[in-house]
Design a protein around this motif. Structure first.
Motif, PDB file in Angstrom:
ATOM      1  N   GLY A 196       0.841  -1.185   0.000  1.00  0.00           N
ATOM      2  CA  GLY A 196       0.000   0.000   0.000  1.00  0.00           C
ATOM      3  C   GLY A 196       0.876   1.234   0.000  1.00  0.00           C
ATOM      4  N   GLU A 197       0.284   2.364   0.328  1.00  0.00           N
ATOM      5  CA  GLU A 197       1.033   3.620   0.290  1.00  0.00           C
ATOM      6  C   GLU A 197       2.184   3.620   1.291  1.00  0.00           C
ATOM      7  OE1 GLU A 197       0.116   8.450   0.237  1.00  0.00           O
ATOM      8  OE2 GLU A 197      -1.483   7.014   0.696  1.00  0.00           O
ATOM      9  N   ALA A 198       1.976   2.980   2.448  1.00  0.00           N
ATOM     10  CA  ALA A 198       3.042   2.935   3.451  1.00  0.00           C
ATOM     11  C   ALA A 198       4.259   2.184   2.914  1.00  0.00           C
ATOM     12  CB  ALA A 198       2.532   2.277   4.733  1.00  0.00           C
ATOM     13  N   GLU A 199       4.035   1.050   2.269  1.00  0.00           N
ATOM     14  CA  GLU A 199       5.152   0.275   1.718  1.00  0.00           C
ATOM     15  C   GLU A 199       5.837   1.035   0.590  1.00  0.00           C
ATOM     16  OE1 GLU A 199       7.549  -3.343   1.370  1.00  0.00           O
ATOM     17  OE2 GLU A 199       6.348  -2.380   2.934  1.00  0.00           O
ATOM     18  N   LEU A 200       5.069   1.710  -0.230  1.00  0.00           N
ATOM     19  CA  LEU A 200       5.648   2.536  -1.292  1.00  0.00           C
ATOM     20  C   LEU A 200       6.595   3.572  -0.696  1.00  0.00           C
ATOM     21  CD1 LEU A 200       5.675   3.602  -4.285  1.00  0.00           C
ATOM     22  CD2 LEU A 200       3.745   5.031  -3.644  1.00  0.00           C
ATOM     23  N   GLU A 201       6.143   4.266   0.340  1.00  0.00           N
ATOM     24  CA  GLU A 201       6.983   5.278   0.985  1.00  0.00           C
ATOM     25  C   GLU A 201       8.205   4.638   1.641  1.00  0.00           C
ATOM     26  OE1 GLU A 201       6.776   8.484   0.937  1.00  0.00           O
ATOM     27  OE2 GLU A 201       4.788   8.838   0.083  1.00  0.00           O
ATOM     28  N   GLY A 202       7.990   3.478   2.281  1.00  0.00           N
ATOM     29  CA  GLY A 202       9.100   2.823   2.963  1.00  0.00           C
ATOM     30  C   GLY A 202      10.186   2.368   2.001  1.00  0.00           C
ATOM     31  N   ALA A 215      10.466   7.898   5.172  1.00  0.00           N
ATOM     32  CA  ALA A 215      10.309   6.921   6.257  1.00  0.00           C
ATOM     33  C   ALA A 215       9.286   7.398   7.280  1.00  0.00           C
ATOM     34  CB  ALA A 215      11.654   6.669   6.936  1.00  0.00           C
ATOM     35  N   ARG A 216       9.274   8.699   7.551  1.00  0.00           N
ATOM     36  CA  ARG A 216       8.284   9.243   8.483  1.00  0.00           C
ATOM     37  C   ARG A 216       6.867   9.072   7.933  1.00  0.00           C
ATOM     38  NH1 ARG A 216       9.512  12.691  12.481  1.00  0.00           N
ATOM     39  NH2 ARG A 216      11.396  13.436  11.418  1.00  0.00           N
ATOM     40  N   ARG A 217       6.721   9.303   6.630  1.00  0.00           N
ATOM     41  CA  ARG A 217       5.405   9.102   6.012  1.00  0.00           C
ATOM     42  C   ARG A 217       4.989   7.641   6.101  1.00  0.00           C
ATOM     43  NH1 ARG A 217       6.545  12.265   0.358  1.00  0.00           N
ATOM     44  NH2 ARG A 217       6.592  14.412   1.156  1.00  0.00           N
ATOM     45  N   ALA A 218       5.937   6.755   5.850  1.00  0.00           N
ATOM     46  CA  ALA A 218       5.623   5.324   5.890  1.00  0.00           C
ATOM     47  C   ALA A 218       5.145   4.917   7.283  1.00  0.00           C
ATOM     48  CB  ALA A 218       6.854   4.505   5.495  1.00  0.00           C
ATOM     49  N   ALA A 219       5.852   5.354   8.311  1.00  0.00           N
ATOM     50  CA  ALA A 219       5.458   5.004   9.678  1.00  0.00           C
ATOM     51  C   ALA A 219       4.102   5.604  10.024  1.00  0.00           C
ATOM     52  CB  ALA A 219       6.525   5.484  10.661  1.00  0.00           C
TER      53      ALA A 219
END
Length: 473
Positions: A360-366, A385-389
């Motif tokens: 999802g979006e979190a994994e994309l950001e990570g 990384a902050r966005r992902a968390a």
């Protein structure tokens, strides 16, 4: 004798399709309905791996009662209805059925069925699958607290005696129930990894994989079952390979991924091939072979292109970007990242593979954060990384810990020790639930970077707590 005993235990097995559930699907295709189920699950913080095959099995009456996770999702989708309204049998009528049948029949016949008893049993119960087991959360608690093996818990329904191979006797031919149990084993291993990480799970998950390949050797009653077994064994090899990968056993992971790739080539399964190459690219990046990572990611994209899943192509572009970052090719990395973002923006579709539910979006950001970190752009890496968390559902503890550990390391290397310590402390708070060598290795690197900054706010507290971790962690 055995068949009559089992029959008495199963008087309420339905012989008719679940027409109520079929009516609720309406004009949507099974794949469209499965996508709606996955979306509903995300709305309530659940994760289910629903696909068109699962919907078809429910409608055919093969699944008498869903597990608790699916129950919550279905009741969320159809408020005011009960499981009975949805066409399912009461849970009380199915719970414990398999255990009773197994205990009563085990003493009534030989451990290796004769052809006659096999045929009788297969005709009566062709769908003796996983769906009446307890909820995955119950399995998780049992595993984490009592050390019960994933092999026994996940593949118990397979009915393949482990001593059969040792005795040199061929196991019974596999049926649809075995294929269903194998598919459920893959889902359960993924769920356990999502919530708790790979450490301690890998060695236990190897036994189901051996069982899966024993089933392939035994043969199947039908070609459709054989196809499911090969696909399931390949996906299980990838899942076990990932557990090895995440726990730092790179050689083992490479071997398991190669098994999956060989299985995909033997059966002409492009979806399995793309998945295998995807994980091989990730492994190559982590093992310090970035050029191999690029080539594996590109091979995965060639295999996946006909499948029609933009989300899958997005993930594979990110795998390629990670390889380019490892080669210090900023232009190549940025181009791959741009493709990944554009493809992700097209949204999900019915063509998305079941195993991609994590993306999802979190994994994309990570994953983008990892690319910028590899390129040494710490502020940009920390921002992603902050966005992902922040985007990660806290229900999936392992990924939350992973993104927070990435954030802590990026902040530390970017000259912000106090913020890095705060992020590191949040990761330490999660380690009671997560067992991942990857996360422990990242934290150790962060601790080394922060050592000269012990006097900064919060750094001493982080270093003391990290230093007190068990050495075996």
């Amino acid at each position: 004798m055995a068949s009559s005993t089992v029959t008495s235990d199963r008087p309420d097995r339905p012989s008719r399709p679940n027409l109520a559930f079929r009516r609720l699907r309406g004009k949507r295709s099974p794949a469209e309905f499965a996508a709606a189920v996955r979306r509903a699950a995300r709305e309530i913080g659940e994760r289910v791996s629903c696909d068109a095959r699962y919907v078809g099995r429910v409608e055919a009456g093969e699944i008498r009662c869903p597990n608790y996770a699916y129950e919550r999702v279905f009741l969320h989708m159809f408020p005011g209805r009960t499981l009975t309204d949805l066409g399912f049998a009461p849970r009380s009528s199915v719970r414990g059925r398999r255990a009773r049948a197994a205990s009563e029949t085990r003493g009534a016949r030989e451990p290796y069925d004769t052809e006659e008893t096999r045929d009788t049993q297969d005709r009566q119960y062709p769908y003796d699958t996983h769906d009446n087991n307890e909820e995955s959360d119950v399995l998780r608690r049992a595993f984490m607290t009592s050390g019960a093996t994933v092999a026994a818990a996940s593949l118990g329904p397979l009915g393949l005696a482990h001593d059969a191979a040792a005795a040199g006797r061929p196991p019974r031919r596999a049926g649809a129930g075995h294929a269903g149990a194998l598919e459920e084993a893959v889902r359960r291993i993924r769920l356990l990894d999502d919530r708790h990480g790979a450490d301690g799970l890998y060695r236990r998950a190897a036994a189901p994989l051996r069982t899966a390949y024993a089933l392939l050797d035994a043969g199947a009653t039908r070609q459709t079952t054989a196809d499911r077994l090969y696909a399931g064994a390949g996906e299980l090899a990838i899942s076990v390979g990932w557990l090895a990968h995440d726990s730092g056993r790179f050689d083992d992971a490479r071997s398991h991924y190669a098994e999956a790739l060989a299985t995909s080539r033997m059966t002409g399964d492009p979806a399995l091939e793309a998945h295998a190459f995807c994980n091989m690219a990730f492994l190559a990046r982590d093992a310090g072979r970035p050029r191999e990572a690029v080539r594996a990611a590109q091979a995965a994209q060639r295999a996946a292109r006909p499948l029609g899943s933009a989300r899958l192509m997005s993930l594979l572009a990110l795998r390629e970007a990670g390889g380019w970052a490892g080669l210090a090719d900023r232009v190549g990395c940025e181009q791959a990242l741009a493709r990944a973002q554009a493809l992700f923006g097209r949204g999900d579709s019915d063509a998305d593979p079941e195993w991609m539910s994590f993306y999802g979006e979190a994994e994309l950001e990570g994953l983008e954060a990892q690319c910028w970190s590899t390129l040494g752009d710490w502020p940009r890496a920390a921002r992603h990384a902050r966005r992902a968390a922040g985007l990660q559902d806290p229900h999936f503890t392992r990924n939350l810990a992973l993104y927070s550990a990435e954030l802590a390391d990026d902040l530390a290397r970017g000259g912000r020790p106090d913020e890095a310590a705060g992020a590191g402390l949040r990761v330490l708070d999660l380690l009671g639930e997560v067992q991942s060598s990857r996360i422990h290795t990242m934290l150790a690197g962060t601790a080394r970077v922060l050592l000269p900054h012990r006097r900064a706010s919060g750094v001493s507290a982080f270093l003391d707590r990290h230093g007190a971790l068990p050495r075996s962690a």
